[in-house]
Design an enzyme around this catalytic site. Structure first.
Site, PDB file in Angstrom:
ATOM      1  NE  ARG A   1      -2.395   1.080   3.597  1.00 22.09           N
ATOM      2  CZ  ARG A   1      -3.066   0.830   4.708  1.00 22.09           C
ATOM      3  NH1 ARG A   1      -4.333   0.487   4.644  1.00 22.09           N
ATOM      4  NH2 ARG A   1      -2.492   0.939   5.889  1.00 22.09           N
TER       5      ARG A   1
ATOM      6  CE  LYS B   1      -2.609   4.968   7.168  1.00 24.09           C
ATOM      7  NZ  LYS B   1      -4.008   4.971   7.610  1.00 24.09           N
TER       8      LYS B   1
ATOM      9  CD  GLU C   1     -11.628   5.826   4.732  1.00 20.17           C
ATOM     10  OE1 GLU C   1     -11.012   5.793   3.685  1.00 20.17           O
ATOM     11  OE2 GLU C   1     -11.098   6.138   5.820  1.00 20.17           O
TER      12      GLU C   1
HETATM   13  C1  COI Z   1      -4.127   3.200  11.644  1.00 23.92           C
HETATM   14  O1  COI Z   1      -5.170   2.605  11.882  1.00 23.92           O
HETATM   15  O2  COI Z   1      -3.033   2.730  11.963  1.00 23.92           O
HETATM   16  C2  COI Z   1      -4.116   4.480  10.974  1.00 23.92           C
HETATM   17  O3  COI Z   1      -3.189   4.740  10.278  1.00 23.92           O
HETATM   18  C3  COI Z   1      -5.166   5.452  11.267  1.00 23.92           C
HETATM   19  C4  COI Z   1      -4.582   6.636  11.941  1.00 23.92           C
HETATM   20  C5  COI Z   1      -5.317   7.832  11.524  1.00 23.92           C
HETATM   21  C6  COI Z   1      -4.513   6.470  13.411  1.00 23.92           C
END
Ligand code: COI
Length: 337
Positions: A80, A182, A218
């Site tokens: 990803r 991300k 989401e």
């Molecule tokens: C995760 O779940 O690790 C994420 O990257 C979400 C984050 C915004 C805490």
């Protein structure tokens, strides 16, 4: 090592002693090194600071009952991250390099992995354009860093559940934007909507699609799921939704181990009110029950307003696989050696 109260872990930064850093210069990544956790130096003109050319990942290191260290499907995060690198014009990482670097750092930081049952060691890989640029162009140098922090539940109370608000007036990401990676900017854009719903005493936002404001996308920091009549549904990945590793794992486990019918589809926001159970998933959120949902000031309980039975079974199965306590039928448990 600073003293940590393992019984009071939330999702806060408590940096482990060591971090890993590697640079991409002259067309290649160096081998990287483990150094003391601390500040880094970047130019004010670094592309990440000016134009948001940056990505992160979220992973965890687990301590098993018999004191082994494990990760969960780390190659999925590597893949990803590399997809995100392509979208943001950044150089990707060799998948083995990514996983091996985390492996080494986890061993070095092993004292920061909470005792069994108290939490996990959150792993945060970041990769960003550290080279200087004035015009809107990709950087000519990049930095990859891993840092770690012991954590408890992302949402206070953990499995006790959360209350969310559907918003029609803020969107997370458009279809052909960067919602499926991300990118750091996605999360910057979610800060204000989160502040708004927190002001209304809700834990997070349920975002709807940017085009019609009708279909669920989401929960800002996690993927959305609903259960009804033996069908487990989650919004289909249409380009704006993050393809969560936990999301994918739950779809598989729900079908193969619990006989639920998995569906990735468009979910109208009002379907949530008649669902049997609703929850969200993520590395940080694990699997968190959604107890109530508010829209336009009207709050409605989901089911009886308590964490659902199937939700708990799915949670136990996922945690069981992550901790090496349930059969690892899909080869997801990754032992750190
Ligand atoms: C995760 O779940 O690790 C994420 O990257 C979400 C984050 C915004 C805490």
């Amino acid at each position: 090592m600073k003293k940590i109260d393992w019984d009071k872990l939330g999702f806060d930064i408590n940096p482990a002693d060591y971090m890993f850093i590697s640079h991409h210069r002259d067309g290649k990544w160096d081998e990287g090194k483990i150094v003391d956790y601390g500040t880094i130096r970047v130019y004010p003109s670094a592309v990440v600071l000016n134009y948001g050319q940056g990505l992160f990942e979220g992973m965890k290191g687990y301590r098993t009952k018999d004191d082994r260290i494990a990760m969960f499907r780390p190659y999925e995060n590597a893949k990803r991250l590399n997809k995100g690198c392509e979208r943001l014009c950044m150089p990707g990482l060799d998948e083995d390099f990514f996983v091996n670097s985390i492996n080494s750092l986890l061993k070095k930081n092993r004292n920061f992995i909470p005792p069994y049952g108290k939490g996990d060691l959150y792993i945060r890989p970041i990769l960003f354009g550290s080279g200087q640029m004035l015009g809107v162009n990709p950087a000519d140098e990049y930095t990859f860093i891993l840092f770690m922090s012991p954590v408890g539940p992302y949402f206070k109370g953990g499995f006790s559940g959360i209350n969310l608000e559907i918003r029609h007036d803020y969107h997370r990401a458009p279809q052909f934007g960067t919602g499926s990676i991300k990118a750091v900017g996605n999360y910057a854009a979610s800060l204000y909507p989160k502040r708004v719903v927190k002001g209304n005493s809700y834990d997070e936002v349920i975002y709807l699609d940017a085009k019609t404001s009708t279909y669920i996308e989401e929960v800002g920091s996690a993927n959305f799921f609903m259960l009804k009549n033996g069908v487990i549904s989650t919004p289909r990945l249409g380009g704006s939704i993050l393809p969560g590793v936990t999301r994918n794992s739950i779809l598989i486990v729900a079908e193969k181990k619990f006989g639920l019918i998995p569906m990735e589809r468009d979910i109208r926001y009002d379907e949530v009110f008649s669902a049997d159970e609703v929850f969200c998933t993520g590395t940080a959120a694990v699997l968190t029950p959604i107890l109530s949902v508010c829209r336009n000031g009207e709050e409605r309980k989901i089911g009886d307003g308590k964490p659902g039975k199937k939700t708990k079974e799915l949670y136990d199965e996922l945690k069981g696989i992550q901790l090496g306590e349930r059969p690892d039928d899909f080869n997801w448990f990754f032992e750190v050696k």
